[in-house]
Design a protein around this motif. Sequence first.
Motif, PDB file in Angstrom:
ATOM      1  N   TRP A 135       0.811  -1.221   0.000  1.00  0.00           N
ATOM      2  CA  TRP A 135       0.000   0.000   0.000  1.00  0.00           C
ATOM      3  C   TRP A 135       0.839   1.264   0.000  1.00  0.00           C
ATOM      4  CZ3 TRP A 135      -4.494   1.901  -1.134  1.00  0.00           C
ATOM      5  CH2 TRP A 135      -4.916   3.098  -0.575  1.00  0.00           C
ATOM      6  N   ASN A 136       1.803   1.345   0.912  1.00  0.00           N
ATOM      7  CA  ASN A 136       2.582   2.580   1.031  1.00  0.00           C
ATOM      8  C   ASN A 136       3.355   2.911  -0.234  1.00  0.00           C
ATOM      9  OD1 ASN A 136       1.800   3.373   3.575  1.00  0.00           O
ATOM     10  ND2 ASN A 136       3.229   1.950   4.550  1.00  0.00           N
ATOM     11  N   GLU A 137       3.759   1.873  -0.949  1.00  0.00           N
ATOM     12  CA  GLU A 137       4.560   2.124  -2.144  1.00  0.00           C
ATOM     13  C   GLU A 137       3.722   2.562  -3.339  1.00  0.00           C
ATOM     14  OE1 GLU A 137       7.485  -1.325  -2.555  1.00  0.00           O
ATOM     15  OE2 GLU A 137       6.586  -1.575  -0.576  1.00  0.00           O
ATOM     16  N   VAL A 138       2.458   2.156  -3.373  1.00  0.00           N
ATOM     17  CA  VAL A 138       1.687   2.421  -4.595  1.00  0.00           C
ATOM     18  C   VAL A 138       0.475   3.318  -4.399  1.00  0.00           C
ATOM     19  CG1 VAL A 138       2.385   0.239  -5.615  1.00  0.00           C
ATOM     20  CG2 VAL A 138       0.224   0.363  -4.373  1.00  0.00           C
ATOM     21  N   LYS A 139       0.203   3.748  -3.159  1.00  0.00           N
ATOM     22  CA  LYS A 139      -1.072   4.417  -2.910  1.00  0.00           C
ATOM     23  C   LYS A 139      -1.242   5.703  -3.711  1.00  0.00           C
ATOM     24  CE  LYS A 139       0.309   6.972   1.160  1.00  0.00           C
ATOM     25  NZ  LYS A 139       1.002   6.486   2.345  1.00  0.00           N
ATOM     26  N   ASP A 140      -0.139   6.284  -4.167  1.00  0.00           N
ATOM     27  CA  ASP A 140      -0.257   7.543  -4.898  1.00  0.00           C
ATOM     28  C   ASP A 140      -0.436   7.371  -6.397  1.00  0.00           C
ATOM     29  OD1 ASP A 140      -0.035   9.020  -2.574  1.00  0.00           O
ATOM     30  OD2 ASP A 140       2.173   8.869  -2.627  1.00  0.00           O
ATOM     31  N   PHE A 141      -0.226   6.169  -6.880  1.00  0.00           N
ATOM     32  CA  PHE A 141      -0.479   5.989  -8.316  1.00  0.00           C
ATOM     33  C   PHE A 141      -1.205   4.675  -8.602  1.00  0.00           C
ATOM     34  CE2 PHE A 141       3.923   5.342  -7.172  1.00  0.00           C
ATOM     35  CZ  PHE A 141       4.202   4.058  -7.600  1.00  0.00           C
ATOM     36  N   LEU A 142      -2.342   4.523  -7.926  1.00  0.00           N
ATOM     37  CA  LEU A 142      -3.134   3.308  -8.075  1.00  0.00           C
ATOM     38  C   LEU A 142      -3.647   3.111  -9.490  1.00  0.00           C
ATOM     39  CD1 LEU A 142      -5.221   3.363  -4.802  1.00  0.00           C
ATOM     40  CD2 LEU A 142      -3.422   1.775  -5.426  1.00  0.00           C
ATOM     41  N   HIS A 143      -3.680   4.205 -10.255  1.00  0.00           N
ATOM     42  CA  HIS A 143      -4.277   4.059 -11.578  1.00  0.00           C
ATOM     43  C   HIS A 143      -3.241   3.934 -12.685  1.00  0.00           C
ATOM     44  CE1 HIS A 143      -8.318   4.167 -10.139  1.00  0.00           C
ATOM     45  NE2 HIS A 143      -7.905   5.063  -9.266  1.00  0.00           N
ATOM     46  N   ARG A 144      -1.999   3.685 -12.264  1.00  0.00           N
ATOM     47  CA  ARG A 144      -1.000   3.358 -13.281  1.00  0.00           C
ATOM     48  C   ARG A 144      -0.996   1.860 -13.528  1.00  0.00           C
ATOM     49  NH1 ARG A 144       4.760   5.886 -12.418  1.00  0.00           N
ATOM     50  NH2 ARG A 144       5.102   4.439 -14.121  1.00  0.00           N
ATOM     51  N   LYS A 145      -0.438   1.465 -14.659  1.00  0.00           N
ATOM     52  CA  LYS A 145      -0.411   0.040 -15.019  1.00  0.00           C
ATOM     53  C   LYS A 145       0.426  -0.762 -14.020  1.00  0.00           C
ATOM     54  CE  LYS A 145      -2.772  -0.440 -18.765  1.00  0.00           C
ATOM     55  NZ  LYS A 145      -2.775   0.695 -19.665  1.00  0.00           N
ATOM     56  N   GLY A 146      -0.047  -1.939 -13.687  1.00  0.00           N
ATOM     57  CA  GLY A 146       0.651  -2.783 -12.731  1.00  0.00           C
ATOM     58  C   GLY A 146       1.988  -3.287 -13.229  1.00  0.00           C
TER      59      GLY A 146
END
Lengths: 252, 284
Positions: A135-146
């Motif tokens: 969560w902490n690593e990705v919470k700011d760009f949840l809508h970028r490609k995985g």
Amino acid sequence: MEDKILITEKLYAYYGEHCVLKDVNLEIPKFKITAIMGPSGCGKTTLLRCFNRLHELSPGGRIEGQIWLGKTNLLSLNPIMVRRKIGMVFQRPNPFPTMSIYDNVIAGYKLNGIKIKREEADQIVETSLKKAALWNEVKDFLHRKGTFLSGGQQQRLCIARALAMHPEALLLDEPTSALDPKSTAHIEELIIELKDSVTIVIVTHNIGQAGRVADYTAFLYLGELVEFGPTERLFTAPKDKRTEEYLSGKFG
Amino acid sequence: MKEIERNCKKRLFLNWFVQALVFVITGLSLVPLFFILFYLTKQGIGSVNWSFLTHLPRPVGESGGGVLNAIIGTLIIASLSTIMAIPIGVTAGIYLAEKKTGKLVHLLRLSTDILQSTPSIVLGVIAYLWIVKPAQSFSAFSGSVALAMMMLPTIVSSTEETLKLIPYTLKEASLALGVPYYRTVLKVILPSGISGILTGTLLGIARIAGETAPLLFTAFGSPYLNFNLFKPMNALPLVIFNYASSPYLEWWRQAWGASFILIVMVLCFNLLAKWGASKWKIKF
Ligand SMILES: Nc1ncnc2c1ncn2[C@@H]1O[C@H](COP(=O)(O)OP(=O)(O)OP(=O)(O)O)[C@@H](O)[C@H]1O
Ligand SMILES: [Mg+2]
């Protein structure tokens, strides 16, 4: 006696005529981590794929014997329902390349056409990613490609995707073999944290890893279950000569 | 040591030689292309102006007049054939990629190959027999059917090739979430292959846009601006064919103009396909 969640009775698995698992009788305890070890080609992956019934989708894949999910006969259930109850994480991270991180986490709902409310989806995404320690690593760009994430992050995303379905058990097939030591340590910690809420079966080649995370260890050899028991006992006082040889690095 | 050094020198020379050869051959093969483009531009660009693009053809003898109806007709006929070819072609491509072996797969592959090598005029004849003759009228629709048949193999094979490249692990990821097979194909496999499928389709359109033979006795051509799909319709290749084989100088000039427009359109489609391929590319 603790609860058992996955039980195999006289389990045989085949690819066409090739018998890969022979008479496997295994009882996997609930809310514990069970490691499956053994030399390459001994049938570890096949055993995992029997549990979520992916095995029967392989060409010629066939199962004989019994598998129980708690008290229900797993082989009489609809395979699709089984797979929703038992999550799987593969050797190579395989996030859906067309989906964002957010959509990857709730892919189990989206792809199955299960309608959930926006707030509920947000909630599931957040808790699953938190459980997967991403969560902490990705919470700011949840809508970028995985697929833009690093290998270790991708693997944790795949774990989050499996957890989002609230599975009863989680099958991990060498989840760290494609990762660097740091990501590996990260995922090992995560697995240990998860065991309070979900039963974990992990295939690993790494004896150290099994020792660090697993409560129980099963040792497979040429499709047979050679030995099964608490990891410590199995590592310190193996009953079978083949287990001892494997652990001392004679083969594998 | 000497031996190795000599060997290295030989390698390097060979490397240089082959590279030079490749350059020369590439250059040679580009010559005809540039010649065509240059000549067409030289001859055609003079007749292309605003009124040529926005007016209907005039009768012989009157000067002026344009190819508006043919441009619109080409766009309509090409769109209609794309709409017809995509569902069939993509379905067949998915089937081939997923099933891999079997009687039906064999048959499908065989018929795609045959269709691929069928002369375009034969497809025109077939569309004539199927549609024009029973309906007793030339029509844009029949032309689209002929062109759709021409496009099919391109779409089928680009779909199949694209889907085959999608890693099996992706399919497993979906199946392991309890997603039924058909939903996995529709929602995971197909979207992951969309770039290849669209590129293939665009190339297919570029290929049929300039076809004349299948249209000769189907869409037939018409001097009027027509939007009725069941009436004869004009198309750029038909204009070129008719004008170029006429004895009038003014029409020859217009045929060059139409050729120029057609090649620009086809070129645009090709570039669009290239651009799309990189833009929609999916990283696994
Ligand atoms: N799709 C398949 N078709 C036919 N045979 C297969 C297939 N997958 C695996 N096998 C065979 O089944 C046996 C067990 O394979 P499995 O993948 O379960 O081994 P594994 O213990 O997971 O090995 P590894 O440690 O290398 O992953 C092997 O002998 C292999 O050749
Ligand atoms: Mg394996």
